[in-house]
Design a protein around this motif. Structure first.
Motif, mmCIF file in Angstrom:
data_model
loop_
_atom_site.group_PDB
_atom_site.id
_atom_site.type_symbol
_atom_site.label_atom_id
_atom_site.label_comp_id
_atom_site.label_asym_id
_atom_site.label_seq_id
_atom_site.Cartn_x
_atom_site.Cartn_y
_atom_site.Cartn_z
ATOM 1 N N PHE A 104 37.001 -5.195 39.673
ATOM 2 C CA PHE A 104 35.648 -4.847 39.236
ATOM 3 C C PHE A 104 35.229 -3.467 39.743
ATOM 4 O O PHE A 104 34.398 -2.801 39.116
ATOM 5 N N GLU A 105 35.813 -3.024 40.861
ATOM 6 C CA GLU A 105 35.534 -1.663 41.319
ATOM 7 C C GLU A 105 36.139 -0.657 40.348
ATOM 8 O O GLU A 105 35.526 0.374 40.032
ATOM 9 N N LEU A 106 37.326 -0.961 39.839
ATOM 10 C CA LEU A 106 37.947 -0.067 38.856
ATOM 11 C C LEU A 106 37.216 -0.109 37.514
ATOM 12 O O LEU A 106 37.222 0.875 36.772
ATOM 13 N N VAL A 107 36.596 -1.232 37.209
ATOM 14 C CA VAL A 107 35.787 -1.308 35.979
ATOM 15 C C VAL A 107 34.667 -0.272 36.038
ATOM 16 O O VAL A 107 34.337 0.378 35.031
ATOM 17 N N ARG A 108 34.100 -0.088 37.237
ATOM 18 C CA ARG A 108 33.050 0.930 37.398
ATOM 19 C C ARG A 108 33.611 2.331 37.155
ATOM 20 O O ARG A 108 32.948 3.187 36.566
ATOM 21 N N GLY A 116 46.275 6.998 35.495
ATOM 22 C CA GLY A 116 46.731 5.769 36.140
ATOM 23 C C GLY A 116 45.742 4.631 36.107
ATOM 24 O O GLY A 116 46.059 3.507 36.525
ATOM 25 N N LEU A 117 44.524 4.881 35.618
ATOM 26 C CA LEU A 117 43.485 3.851 35.644
ATOM 27 C C LEU A 117 43.851 2.660 34.769
ATOM 28 O O LEU A 117 43.691 1.503 35.175
ATOM 29 N N LEU A 118 44.338 2.924 33.566
ATOM 30 C CA LEU A 118 44.662 1.844 32.637
ATOM 31 C C LEU A 118 45.704 0.894 33.242
ATOM 32 O O LEU A 118 45.544 -0.333 33.204
ATOM 33 N N GLU A 119 46.738 1.445 33.821
ATOM 34 C CA GLU A 119 47.794 0.618 34.411
ATOM 35 C C GLU A 119 47.254 -0.219 35.569
ATOM 36 O O GLU A 119 47.555 -1.413 35.684
ATOM 37 N N GLN A 120 46.433 0.411 36.430
ATOM 38 C CA GLN A 120 45.873 -0.315 37.571
ATOM 39 C C GLN A 120 44.935 -1.430 37.121
ATOM 40 O O GLN A 120 44.943 -2.528 37.687
ATOM 41 N N LEU A 121 44.116 -1.143 36.124
ATOM 42 C CA LEU A 121 43.201 -2.165 35.607
ATOM 43 C C LEU A 121 43.976 -3.391 35.127
ATOM 44 O O LEU A 121 43.621 -4.532 35.441
ATOM 45 N N CYS A 122 45.019 -3.142 34.363
ATOM 46 C CA CYS A 122 45.803 -4.258 33.823
ATOM 47 C C CYS A 122 46.499 -5.042 34.937
ATOM 48 O O CYS A 122 46.524 -6.281 34.922
ATOM 49 N N GLU A 123 47.035 -4.329 35.892
ATOM 50 C CA GLU A 123 47.741 -4.991 36.991
ATOM 51 C C GLU A 123 46.792 -5.863 37.809
ATOM 52 O O GLU A 123 47.081 -7.033 38.097
ATOM 53 N N GLU A 160 39.432 4.356 45.896
ATOM 54 C CA GLU A 160 39.861 4.034 47.265
ATOM 55 C C GLU A 160 39.301 2.682 47.699
ATOM 56 O O GLU A 160 39.982 1.901 48.370
ATOM 57 N N ILE A 161 38.072 2.390 47.312
ATOM 58 C CA ILE A 161 37.501 1.068 47.606
ATOM 59 C C ILE A 161 38.344 -0.018 46.947
ATOM 60 O O ILE A 161 38.636 -1.058 47.555
ATOM 61 N N ALA A 162 38.740 0.229 45.711
ATOM 62 C CA ALA A 162 39.586 -0.743 45.007
ATOM 63 C C ALA A 162 40.900 -0.959 45.758
ATOM 64 O O ALA A 162 41.374 -2.093 45.906
ATOM 65 N N ARG A 163 41.472 0.126 46.246
ATOM 66 C CA ARG A 163 42.732 0.004 46.997
ATOM 67 C C ARG A 163 42.537 -0.814 48.275
ATOM 68 O O ARG A 163 43.373 -1.655 48.626
ATOM 69 N N LEU A 164 41.421 -0.584 48.960
ATOM 70 C CA LEU A 164 41.155 -1.323 50.196
ATOM 71 C C LEU A 164 40.951 -2.811 49.915
ATOM 72 O O LEU A 164 41.414 -3.664 50.678
ATOM 73 N N TYR A 165 40.260 -3.109 48.824
ATOM 74 C CA TYR A 165 40.100 -4.517 48.449
ATOM 75 C C TYR A 165 41.464 -5.154 48.171
ATOM 76 O O TYR A 165 41.751 -6.264 48.626
ATOM 77 N N ALA A 166 42.280 -4.443 47.421
ATOM 78 C CA ALA A 166 43.561 -5.014 46.999
ATOM 79 C C ALA A 166 44.557 -5.111 48.146
ATOM 80 O O ALA A 166 45.165 -6.166 48.368
#
Length: 399
Positions: free
Chosen positions: A312-316, A326-333, A295-301
């Motif tokens: 970098f939040e998703l890296v954590r 869905g993590l792999l797809e979001q990381l790449c995007e 959710e933090i990653a979504r708010l940043y984006a």
């Protein structure tokens, strides 16, 4: 033809003379007995047909002076106020007429409402406030009182720059409607601006027990936590309120994320990110921690337009839950949006050592090959990644 034209002119002139004589006759009759309803109505109709607004106003003034019954005077004064306002464009004289109504009937709603509009148009804000307070006293429904309190707060804040008074009105409004988010946020803004932290604390402690909306209850607990941590120097109380928010949400982390609509009204994304960061440290469940990070990653984006921080939040998340859906797809995007191609490749290489699912692993190597080829322009590493994808899943069409 010419003769007929002259006759018409003569007829028209004689008609005007006749009307003038009729008006003079009616005026004399009315002057002798201004209390006569019949004489007043006849003269009123003549002036009204001629749209003689000033004459109508003078007629009403004379009529009012002759009336002895209070109710009759009020009706005439209301008519006079409307005439001055709408027909003659003289708001000051209209104000005088409506004030005279209040001298007779202090709670006359029509006069009070009209005065509120007139004083607002004249930008006499202290007078508007006086009238609004009268209206609040007369209001029969909480909704009406709420609207007036909110308008009072806006006048104090925007027109008179009296933040302390505006805050008091917002506090009164919040007590009337504790679940109205916009009023809560306006109150909070003014409380911070005036450093009225104790007052804000008292209101939130009252409101949090009264609200039924779980997302709002959670949001207020979180605001109480931040208030204690940042402005009241009470870290123990802050942690207690953070934990209460987690308790209310229970196992349903979506309740925690529902508060984004509340913070989103003022786009308080950074505050929400800070709150979620604290909750990550307090949460017992790894699943809750991961959901908070995502959710933090979504708010940043989406909220702050910061794909790099989101990445970098998703890296954590990837470190603790590499197979999160869905993590792999979001990381790449996000990695590509942030131009973090090298970092993305490194993260995928690390993920590859911890993913057990063959299909997901094959997809990872296919994506890694594309990054090496398109973004890093390294055909050798791209070829190696393709080979690994095919090795894991022979006949892999994506590879």
């Amino acid at each position: 033809m010419a003769g007929r034209g002259k006759k018409k002119k003569k007829t028209s002139a004689s008609g005007s003379v006749a009307r003038g004589r009729n008006i003079s006759r009616l005026k004399k009759k009315f002057t002798k007995n201004p209390a006569s309803e019949e004489d007043f109505v006849k003269l009123w109709d003549v002036y009204l047909a001629a749209e003689a607004w000033e004459a109508l106003a003078e007629l009403l003034e004379a009529r009012i002076a002759a009336l002895t019954d209070g109710a009759d005077k009020v009706r005439a004064l209301l008519r006079l106020g409307n005439l001055y306002d709408e027909k003659l464009g003289e708001p000051r004289r209209a104000v005088d007429a409506y004030q005279r109504v209040l001298n007779i009937e202090p709670r006359n709603r029509r006069a009070i409402w009209s005065l509120a509009m007139l004083y607002h148009d004249l930008e006499e804000w202290n007078k508007v406030i006086e009238i609004y307070l009268l209206q609040i006293d007369l209001a029969e429904s909480p909704e009406e009182k709420l609207s007036l309190r909110t308008q009072l707060a806006q006048i104090y804040e925007e027109r008179l720059q009296q933040d302390d008074e505006a805050l008091l009105e917002y506090i009164r409004a919040v007590r009337l409607a504790p679940e109205t988010v916009r009023i809560l946020l306006n109150m909070e803004k003014l409380a911070f601006r005036t450093a009225s932290f104790r007052e804000l604390l008292a209101v939130y402690l009252d409101v949090v027990e009264r609200v039924e909306r779980l997302d709002l209850k959670i949001a207020i607990y979180l605001k109480l936590a931040r208030l204690h941590a940042e402005h009241l120097d009470d870290s123990d109380a802050a942690e207690n309120y953070f934990r209460r928010a987690l308790e209310v949400s229970g196992d349903d982390t979506e309740k925690l994320f529902a508060i984004s609509s509340i913070y989103g009204e003022d786009e308080e994304w950074e505050e929400l990110i800070a709150i979620y960061s604290v909750l990550i440290g307090l949460a017992d469940s790894p699943a809750t921690k991961n959901r908070l990070r995502r959710e933090i990653a979504r708010l940043y984006a989406e909220g702050l337009n910061d794909p790099s921080s989101a990445f970098f939040e998703l890296v954590r998340v990837a470190r603790y839950s590499p197979q999160d859906p869905g993590l792999l797809e979001q990381l790449c995007e996000l990695g590509r949006q942030a131009d973090r191609h090298l970092e993305l490749a490194a993260v995928l290489e690390d993920l590859a050592t911890r993913i057990q699912d063959e299909h997901l692993l094959a997809e990872l190597y296919s994506r890694l090959a594309r990054i090496h080829l398109d973004d890093l322009h390294n055909a050798d590493l791209a070829e190696q990644a393709v080979a690994r994808a095919i090795e894991i899943l022979p006949g892999n069409q994506a590879a």
